[in-house]
Design a protein around this motif. Structure first.
Motif, PDB file in Angstrom:
ATOM      1  N   GLY A  42       0.786  -1.229   0.000  1.00 57.85           N
ATOM      2  CA  GLY A  42       0.000   0.000   0.000  1.00 57.85           C
ATOM      3  C   GLY A  42       0.813   1.270   0.000  1.00 57.85           C
ATOM      4  N   THR A  43       1.911   1.307   0.739  1.00 57.60           N
ATOM      5  CA  THR A  43       2.716   2.527   0.813  1.00 57.60           C
ATOM      6  C   THR A  43       3.300   2.887  -0.550  1.00 57.60           C
ATOM      7  OG1 THR A  43       3.288   2.034   3.098  1.00 57.60           O
ATOM      8  CG2 THR A  43       4.677   3.628   1.967  1.00 57.60           C
ATOM      9  N   VAL A  44       3.794   1.876  -1.229  1.00 54.84           N
ATOM     10  CA  VAL A  44       4.352   2.120  -2.566  1.00 54.84           C
ATOM     11  C   VAL A  44       3.235   2.540  -3.515  1.00 54.84           C
ATOM     12  CG1 VAL A  44       5.628   1.102  -4.490  1.00 54.84           C
ATOM     13  CG2 VAL A  44       6.226   0.483  -2.144  1.00 54.84           C
ATOM     14  N   ALA A  45       2.073   1.925  -3.383  1.00 58.14           N
ATOM     15  CA  ALA A  45       0.926   2.293  -4.219  1.00 58.14           C
ATOM     16  C   ALA A  45       0.539   3.744  -3.973  1.00 58.14           C
ATOM     17  CB  ALA A  45      -0.255   1.366  -3.940  1.00 58.14           C
ATOM     18  N   ASP A  46       0.559   4.174  -2.722  1.00 53.84           N
ATOM     19  CA  ASP A  46       0.248   5.571  -2.402  1.00 53.84           C
ATOM     20  C   ASP A  46       1.231   6.519  -3.074  1.00 53.84           C
ATOM     21  OD1 ASP A  46      -1.868   4.715  -0.868  1.00 53.84           O
ATOM     22  OD2 ASP A  46      -0.793   4.924   1.046  1.00 53.84           O
ATOM     23  N   ASN A  47       2.508   6.150  -3.078  1.00 54.69           N
ATOM     24  CA  ASN A  47       3.515   6.982  -3.745  1.00 54.69           C
ATOM     25  C   ASN A  47       3.253   7.049  -5.248  1.00 54.69           C
ATOM     26  OD1 ASN A  47       4.801   7.415  -1.313  1.00 54.69           O
ATOM     27  ND2 ASN A  47       6.304   5.800  -1.628  1.00 54.69           N
ATOM     28  N   ALA A  48       2.834   5.936  -5.820  1.00 47.59           N
ATOM     29  CA  ALA A  48       2.526   5.912  -7.245  1.00 47.59           C
ATOM     30  C   ALA A  48       1.330   6.805  -7.564  1.00 47.59           C
ATOM     31  CB  ALA A  48       2.273   4.478  -7.710  1.00 47.59           C
ATOM     32  N   VAL A  49       0.348   6.816  -6.680  1.00 44.45           N
ATOM     33  CA  VAL A  49      -0.811   7.698  -6.859  1.00 44.45           C
ATOM     34  C   VAL A  49      -0.351   9.153  -6.860  1.00 44.45           C
ATOM     35  CG1 VAL A  49      -2.938   8.539  -5.778  1.00 44.45           C
ATOM     36  CG2 VAL A  49      -2.524   6.083  -5.973  1.00 44.45           C
ATOM     37  N   GLY A  50       0.583   9.486  -5.981  1.00 46.52           N
ATOM     38  CA  GLY A  50       1.132  10.844  -5.970  1.00 46.52           C
ATOM     39  C   GLY A  50       1.808  11.189  -7.283  1.00 46.52           C
ATOM     40  N   ALA A  51       2.507  10.225  -7.867  1.00 44.02           N
ATOM     41  CA  ALA A  51       3.159  10.456  -9.160  1.00 44.02           C
ATOM     42  C   ALA A  51       2.112  10.688 -10.245  1.00 44.02           C
ATOM     43  CB  ALA A  51       4.048   9.271  -9.517  1.00 44.02           C
ATOM     44  N   MET A  52       1.027   9.917 -10.191  1.00 39.05           N
ATOM     45  CA  MET A  52      -0.037  10.105 -11.188  1.00 39.05           C
ATOM     46  C   MET A  52      -0.696  11.470 -11.046  1.00 39.05           C
ATOM     47  SD  MET A  52      -1.884   6.395 -11.678  1.00 39.05           S
ATOM     48  CE  MET A  52      -2.540   6.349 -10.030  1.00 39.05           C
TER      49      MET A  52
END
Length: 72
Positions: A42-52
């Motif tokens: 989840g933490t990495v996914a959250d970072n990816a959402v920030g990139a998007m």
């Protein structure tokens, strides 16, 4: 030397291609984010959402620039 209109068209065309690349990158990040979320990262996914979100914000600015160039 090309006139401003030719220059603006070439610049707008190049920005359009960059915008298409940006959309493709966003789609790829979205797929990876989905996979990460489904696999407990989840933490990495959250970072990816920030990139998007950054890609989306920049896409809006690029689109505005393209529209301004095409009007000139």
């Amino acid at each position: 030397m090309p006139n401003n209109s030719d220059s603006n068209i070439a610049t707008a065309d190049a920005l359009t291609l960059l915008l298409h690349n940006q959309h493709a990158l966003g789609a790829a990040i979205e797929e990876v984010t989905k996979w990460l979320s489904e696999n407990g990262v989840g933490t990495v996914a959250d970072n990816a959402v920030g990139a998007m979100e950054t890609l989306d914000e920049n896409a809006k600015a690029i689109t505005d620039a393209i529209m301004r160039l095409r009007r000139l």
